[in-house]
Enzyme design. Structure first.
Site, mmCIF file in Angstrom:
data_model
loop_
_atom_site.group_PDB
_atom_site.id
_atom_site.type_symbol
_atom_site.label_atom_id
_atom_site.label_comp_id
_atom_site.label_asym_id
_atom_site.label_seq_id
_atom_site.Cartn_x
_atom_site.Cartn_y
_atom_site.Cartn_z
ATOM 1 N N ASN A 233 -19.527 -26.823 -16.053
ATOM 2 C CA ASN A 233 -18.084 -26.977 -15.860
ATOM 3 C C ASN A 233 -17.840 -28.344 -15.211
ATOM 4 O O ASN A 233 -18.019 -28.510 -14.013
ATOM 5 C CB ASN A 233 -17.582 -25.840 -14.956
ATOM 6 N N TRP A 234 -17.447 -29.291 -16.049
ATOM 7 C CA TRP A 234 -17.255 -30.658 -15.532
ATOM 8 C C TRP A 234 -15.994 -30.780 -14.687
ATOM 9 O O TRP A 234 -15.766 -31.797 -14.049
ATOM 10 C CB TRP A 234 -17.171 -31.650 -16.691
ATOM 11 N N LYS A 235 -15.122 -29.789 -14.767
ATOM 12 C CA LYS A 235 -13.834 -29.839 -14.061
ATOM 13 C C LYS A 235 -13.087 -31.131 -14.424
ATOM 14 O O LYS A 235 -13.175 -31.574 -15.570
ATOM 15 C CB LYS A 235 -14.060 -29.677 -12.552
ATOM 16 N N HIS B 27 -10.538 -19.402 -14.025
ATOM 17 C CA HIS B 27 -11.287 -20.011 -12.916
ATOM 18 C C HIS B 27 -10.454 -19.929 -11.633
ATOM 19 O O HIS B 27 -9.229 -20.078 -11.678
ATOM 20 C CB HIS B 27 -11.616 -21.469 -13.250
ATOM 21 N N GLU C 296 -9.992 -21.963 -9.398
ATOM 22 C CA GLU C 296 -9.212 -23.176 -9.129
ATOM 23 C C GLU C 296 -7.891 -23.153 -9.900
ATOM 24 O O GLU C 296 -6.955 -23.866 -9.553
ATOM 25 C CB GLU C 296 -10.046 -24.419 -9.467
ATOM 26 N N GLU D 206 -18.002 -15.693 -9.617
ATOM 27 C CA GLU D 206 -17.946 -16.893 -8.792
ATOM 28 C C GLU D 206 -17.207 -16.589 -7.492
ATOM 29 O O GLU D 206 -15.964 -16.712 -7.444
ATOM 30 C CB GLU D 206 -17.206 -18.008 -9.530
ATOM 31 N N GLY E 276 -18.425 -25.090 -4.668
ATOM 32 C CA GLY E 276 -18.324 -26.447 -4.144
ATOM 33 C C GLY E 276 -18.602 -26.577 -2.657
ATOM 34 O O GLY E 276 -18.329 -27.616 -2.057
ATOM 35 N N SER F 66 -22.149 -23.262 -6.190
ATOM 36 C CA SER F 66 -23.207 -24.041 -5.542
ATOM 37 C C SER F 66 -24.591 -23.799 -6.138
ATOM 38 O O SER F 66 -25.597 -23.833 -5.427
ATOM 39 C CB SER F 66 -23.201 -23.800 -4.031
ATOM 40 N N GLY G 15 -20.937 -26.263 -11.564
ATOM 41 C CA GLY G 15 -19.941 -27.312 -11.387
ATOM 42 C C GLY G 15 -20.590 -28.635 -11.016
ATOM 43 O O GLY G 15 -21.125 -29.356 -11.864
ATOM 44 N N GLY G 16 -20.580 -28.951 -9.726
ATOM 45 C CA GLY G 16 -21.066 -30.241 -9.234
ATOM 46 C C GLY G 16 -22.430 -30.662 -9.787
ATOM 47 O O GLY G 16 -22.614 -31.819 -10.196
HETATM 48 P P1 PGA Z 1 -19.939 -25.591 -8.092
HETATM 49 O O1 PGA Z 1 -18.736 -25.041 -9.010
HETATM 50 O O2 PGA Z 1 -21.209 -25.404 -8.881
HETATM 51 O O3 PGA Z 1 -19.609 -27.031 -7.853
HETATM 52 O O4 PGA Z 1 -19.957 -24.775 -6.848
HETATM 53 C C1 PGA Z 1 -18.899 -23.926 -9.829
HETATM 54 C C2 PGA Z 1 -17.610 -23.611 -10.535
HETATM 55 O O5 PGA Z 1 -16.536 -23.778 -9.945
HETATM 56 O O6 PGA Z 1 -17.621 -23.191 -11.701
#
Ligand code: PGA
Length: 256
Positions: free
Chosen positions: A9-11, A95, A97, A169, A175, A216, A237-238
């Protein structure tokens, strides 16, 4: 047997075509060489087309990060399942977010409509669920996550549910560098998520749905998650924005 998935997930990153193409060129060969695991990249809309061109033909799949439930019409700023299905196989839905009040404030009803629309156009939803810190500390995880799963899968047939991918999640783990422990995540995924699907449908369906962990995940901790019997991969994500994402996927595949 459930085929594991690692989804990136590049966001809101790597949205410009040149940077996205350069990054994918760096990781592409490494990812192609890894067997036994589905690999999915989810760039932002502005680089989806470019990444599609760099990837094809390859076994690496493409996913989007959101979509609208309507097929077309007066929905400024939106994109439909039909449009995405031309180049994507997956779409991340719900998600946290996007569910967040201060962001898009997406509710369960909207997410349910999106899941229906995605499946109608042969997109596999990666449906995100997960509790916040207060809910976790208050012992509400099971009831909350189960409610999210029920609402998002409302009115789907058993066959449609089996085609969904769910990502557990916990919001407090996203994050933050504080991942859930593998056994915590395994418990929620097995008891709560598969348990809810078994109640709504049947045990066979609950066992066939692929459920990922997200929050994470990194190159060091992925293997411990993959060793858990209920966890079928990760939404990353990250750590998916770094070239050693290839090692993360390799470490995941090494366990399967
Ligand atoms: P993260 O994000 O790996 O940076 O914690 C995961 C996500 O939000 O899908």
């Amino acid at each position: 047997m459930r085929t594991p998935i690692i989804a990136a997930n590049w966001k809101m990153n790597l949205g410009d075509e040149d940077n996205a193409i350069n990054f994918v060129r760096r990781i592409r060969h490494g990812l192609i060489d890894i067997d036994g695991i589905e690999r999915v990249l989810c760039p932002p809309f502005t680089s989806l087309g470019a990444v599609f061109e760099v990837l094809r033909p390859s076994p690496i799949q493409l996913g989007a990060q959101n979509m609208h439930w309507e097929e077309s019409g007066a929905y400024t700023g939106e994109i439909s399942a039909q449009m995405l299905s031309l180049i994507c196989r997956y779409v991340i839905l719900g998600h946290s977010e996007r569910r967040a009040t201060e962001s898009q404030n997406e509710n369960d009803a909207a997410i349910n409509r999106k899941v229906h629309a995605a499946l109608k156009h042969d997109l596999t939803p990666i449906l995100c669920v997960g509790e916040n810190l207060a809910q976790n500390e208050g012992g509400e995880t099971q009831a909350f996550v189960s409610g999210q799963v029920q609402a998002a899968l409302n009115d789907l047939t058993t066959d449609q549910v089996a085609r969904c991918v769910i990502a557990y999640e916990p919001i407090w783990a996203i994050g933050t560098g504080k991942a859930a422990t593998p056994s915590q995540a395994n418990g929620v995924i097995g008891l709560t998520i598969r348990g809810t699907i078994a109640e709504l449908h049947d045990e066979g369906t609950a066992q066939s749905v692929r459920v990922l962990y997200g929050g994470s995940v990194n190159v060091e901790n992925i293997a411990a998650f993959m060793r858990m019997p209920e966890i079928d991969g990760a939404l990353v994500g990250g750590a998916s924005l770094k070239p050693d994402f290839v090692d993360l996927v390799r470490n995941a595949a090494g366990v399967t």
